[in-house]
Design an enzyme around this catalytic site. Structure first.
Site, short mmCIF file in Angstrom:
data_model
loop_
_atom_site.label_atom_id
_atom_site.label_comp_id
_atom_site.label_asym_id
_atom_site.label_seq_id
_atom_site.Cartn_x
_atom_site.Cartn_y
_atom_site.Cartn_z
N CYS A 166 0.88 -1.24 0.03
CA CYS A 166 -0.10 0.12 0.02
C CYS A 166 1.07 1.29 -0.02
O CYS A 166 0.54 2.27 -0.35
CB CYS A 166 -0.97 0.15 1.26
SG CYS A 166 -2.04 -1.38 1.22
N HIS A 171 -3.46 7.39 2.17
CA HIS A 171 -3.64 5.91 1.72
C HIS A 171 -5.16 5.70 1.85
O HIS A 171 -5.63 5.97 3.09
CB HIS A 171 -2.66 4.88 2.04
CG HIS A 171 -3.18 3.56 1.92
ND1 HIS A 171 -3.86 3.10 0.47
CD2 HIS A 171 -3.25 2.59 2.55
CE1 HIS A 171 -4.11 2.15 0.52
NE2 HIS A 171 -3.73 1.50 1.80
N ASN A 195 -9.95 -0.24 -0.73
CA ASN A 195 -8.76 0.08 -0.52
C ASN A 195 -8.10 -0.54 -2.13
O ASN A 195 -8.11 -1.97 -2.05
CB ASN A 195 -8.03 -0.88 0.65
CG ASN A 195 -6.73 -0.72 0.73
OD1 ASN A 195 -5.83 -0.30 -0.08
ND2 ASN A 195 -6.17 -1.27 1.82
N1 ACO Z 1 -19.29 -8.69 7.74
C1 ACO Z 1 -19.77 -9.15 8.84
N2 ACO Z 1 -18.98 -9.44 9.87
C2 ACO Z 1 -17.58 -9.77 9.51
C3 ACO Z 1 -16.92 -9.47 8.57
C4 ACO Z 1 -17.81 -8.98 7.44
N3 ACO Z 1 -17.47 -8.44 6.40
N4 ACO Z 1 -15.76 -9.61 8.55
C5 ACO Z 1 -15.43 -10.11 10.02
N5 ACO Z 1 -16.70 -10.04 10.39
C6 ACO Z 1 -16.86 -10.54 11.89
C7 ACO Z 1 -15.75 -11.39 12.38
O1 ACO Z 1 -15.91 -12.65 12.11
C8 ACO Z 1 -15.89 -11.07 13.75
O2 ACO Z 1 -16.96 -12.04 14.40
P1 ACO Z 1 -16.81 -12.79 15.83
O3 ACO Z 1 -16.69 -11.53 16.88
O4 ACO Z 1 -18.00 -13.42 15.95
O5 ACO Z 1 -15.84 -13.64 15.72
C9 ACO Z 1 -16.43 -9.81 14.15
O6 ACO Z 1 -16.94 -9.37 12.65
C10 ACO Z 1 -15.17 -8.77 14.57
O7 ACO Z 1 -14.09 -8.82 13.55
P2 ACO Z 1 -12.99 -7.98 13.79
O8 ACO Z 1 -11.97 -8.49 12.86
O9 ACO Z 1 -12.33 -8.10 15.08
O10 ACO Z 1 -13.32 -6.51 13.43
P3 ACO Z 1 -12.95 -5.38 13.43
O11 ACO Z 1 -13.79 -4.54 14.15
O12 ACO Z 1 -11.57 -5.25 13.97
O13 ACO Z 1 -12.95 -4.82 11.96
C11 ACO Z 1 -11.36 -4.19 10.20
C12 ACO Z 1 -12.28 -5.59 10.99
C13 ACO Z 1 -12.46 -3.42 9.45
C14 ACO Z 1 -10.47 -5.33 8.90
C15 ACO Z 1 -10.60 -3.72 10.92
O14 ACO Z 1 -9.64 -4.47 12.06
C16 ACO Z 1 -9.56 -2.77 10.00
O15 ACO Z 1 -9.97 -1.80 9.60
N6 ACO Z 1 -8.35 -2.98 10.07
C17 ACO Z 1 -7.45 -2.51 9.50
C18 ACO Z 1 -6.81 -3.18 8.49
C19 ACO Z 1 -7.02 -2.37 7.05
O16 ACO Z 1 -7.50 -1.36 6.97
N7 ACO Z 1 -6.07 -2.96 6.30
C20 ACO Z 1 -5.97 -2.61 4.95
C21 ACO Z 1 -4.81 -2.91 4.62
S1 ACO Z 1 -3.47 -2.22 5.36
C22 ACO Z 1 -3.42 -0.73 4.98
O17 ACO Z 1 -3.63 -0.30 3.85
C23 ACO Z 1 -2.97 0.21 5.86
#
Ligand code: ACO
Length: 323
Positions: A113, A250, A280
């Site tokens: 990224c 980004h 993204n």
């Molecule tokens: N729809 C519904 N539920 C979902 C989905 C989905 N698409 N994906 C995961 N879940 C569920 C999980 O299974 C979990 O369920 P559980 O509690 O029953 O186990 C629950 O949602 C929470 O999951 P988490 O992964 O803990 O969710 P979080 O609140 O952390 O959000 C996310 C996930 C959006 C990916 C977040 O962690 C995030 O934004 N991280 C940053 C990562 C990012 O932006 N990466 C991009 C690449 S790196 C970069 O470019 C910087």
């Protein structure tokens, strides 16, 4: 002293738009879950005829038109991508060939990224070092090809697209008032390599592999790393957040963008957001956002623009440009 001045910007997106609601029939997810946690509403997904090279070529043609230049004016083609058409040759060489450029040189850079920020910083050094006069700096990706479409925690986050800028070596005074790239700061730390990676490659599995991510872990590190390189860049240029006209981060996640801008003291109205439209797009996200903000008249010649990115590796970096 020589400066690398932005002459033009362009972008290209696949024809097909996939909205959050389009996932609802395929897997257990919802528009609400995706939008609340990431700010994403839709993304573009490449069809079989669209590749990183074809999207990159289209973005370059748009940037050249915006600059009032032709392909023959370019002697460096630098592509940031993690989704090349082939393992080799470099997709930059394919774009060079598609544009009909037979002189100069072309190569790919891979910093996930952060790729576009790394590529702008690298092109700036080539231009100021006299190795080239005009560069096409491209971020182009087809992340849809490395997504695990059964993994709802990653496949809803990414999209495909390309953006490009033309950089030209031009004389400046060596002051903060000069147009062009003014300061940059790059970092990486491979101890985080298992938090965001692709589980395949030529030298290991002989497959392309799929993207894997510990989303919470990425989130936890993102804001600190982003603000670190931005502050290093401010210090180099001896400016503060108040001097900025535009912050073009980004586009991974609106919550990361908002938290970073808040910590840096950058006002909301100076932040360019396109994650809602594009998802993204990794290395393409910053030049795509730039092209939107230039096309709608927000970014104008003379504006002070800060780019930043953070991604797999981890890699992270920031670049300050007077437009
Ligand atoms: N729809 C519904 N539920 C979902 C989905 C989905 N698409 N994906 C995961 N879940 C569920 C999980 O299974 C979990 O369920 P559980 O509690 O029953 O186990 C629950 O949602 C929470 O999951 P988490 O992964 O803990 O969710 P979080 O609140 O952390 O959000 C996310 C996930 C959006 C990916 C977040 O962690 C995030 O934004 N991280 C940053 C990562 C990012 O932006 N990466 C991009 C690449 S790196 C970069 O470019 C910087």
């Amino acid at each position: 002293m020589l400066r690398s001045v932005v002459r033009g910007v362009g972008a290209a997106l696949p024809r097909r738009i996939m909205r959050n609601t389009d996932f609802e029939g395929i897997m257990e997810t919802s528009d609400e879950w995706i939008a609340q946690r990431t700010g994403i509403r839709q993304r573009h997904i490449a069809d079989d005829t669209e590749t990183t090279a074809s999207l990159g070529e289209a973005a370059c043609r748009a940037a050249l038109a915006n600059a009032g230049l032709v392909p023959g004016d370019i002697d460096l083609v630098l592509l940031a991508t993690s989704t090349p058409n082939n393992t080799f040759p470099a997709t930059a060489v394919e774009i060079q060939e598609r544009l009909g450029i037979r002189h100069g040189f072309a190569f790919d850079m891979q910093a996930v990224c952060s790729g576009f920020v790394y590529a702008v910083t690298t092109a700036d050094l080539y231009l100021r070092g006299g190795q080239a006069r005009r560069a096409l700096v491209i971020g182009a990706e087809t992340f849809s090809r490395i997504l695990d479409w059964e993994d709802r925690s990653t496949c809803v986050l990414f999209g495909d697209g390309a953006g490009a800028i033309v950089l030209e070596a031009a004389e400046g005074q060596g002051t903060i008032s000069d147009r062009g790239v003014l300061a940059a700061s790059l970092r990486s730390d491979g101890s985080h390599k298992d938090k965001l990676y692709v589980d395949g490659g030529p030298s290991t599995t002989q497959t392309v592999g799929h993207l894997r991510m510990q989303g919470r872990e990425v989130f936890k590190h993102a804001v600190g790393m982003i603000t670190d390189v931005v502050e290093a860049t401010f210090a180099q240029a001896q400016i503060t957040a108040a001097d900025l006209d535009w912050f073009v981060p980004h586009q991974a996640n609106k919550r990361i963008i908002d938290a970073s801008a808040k910590k840096l003291g950058i006002a909301d109205e100076k932040v360019v957001i396109t994650v809602d439209l594009h998802g993204n797009t990794s290395a393409a996200s910053v030049p795509l956002a730039l092209s939107v903000a230039v096309a709608d008249g927000r970014i104008k010649q003379g504006d002070l623009v800060l780019l930043e990115a953070m991604g797999g590796g981890f890699t992270w970096g920031a670049v300050l440009i007077r437009w």
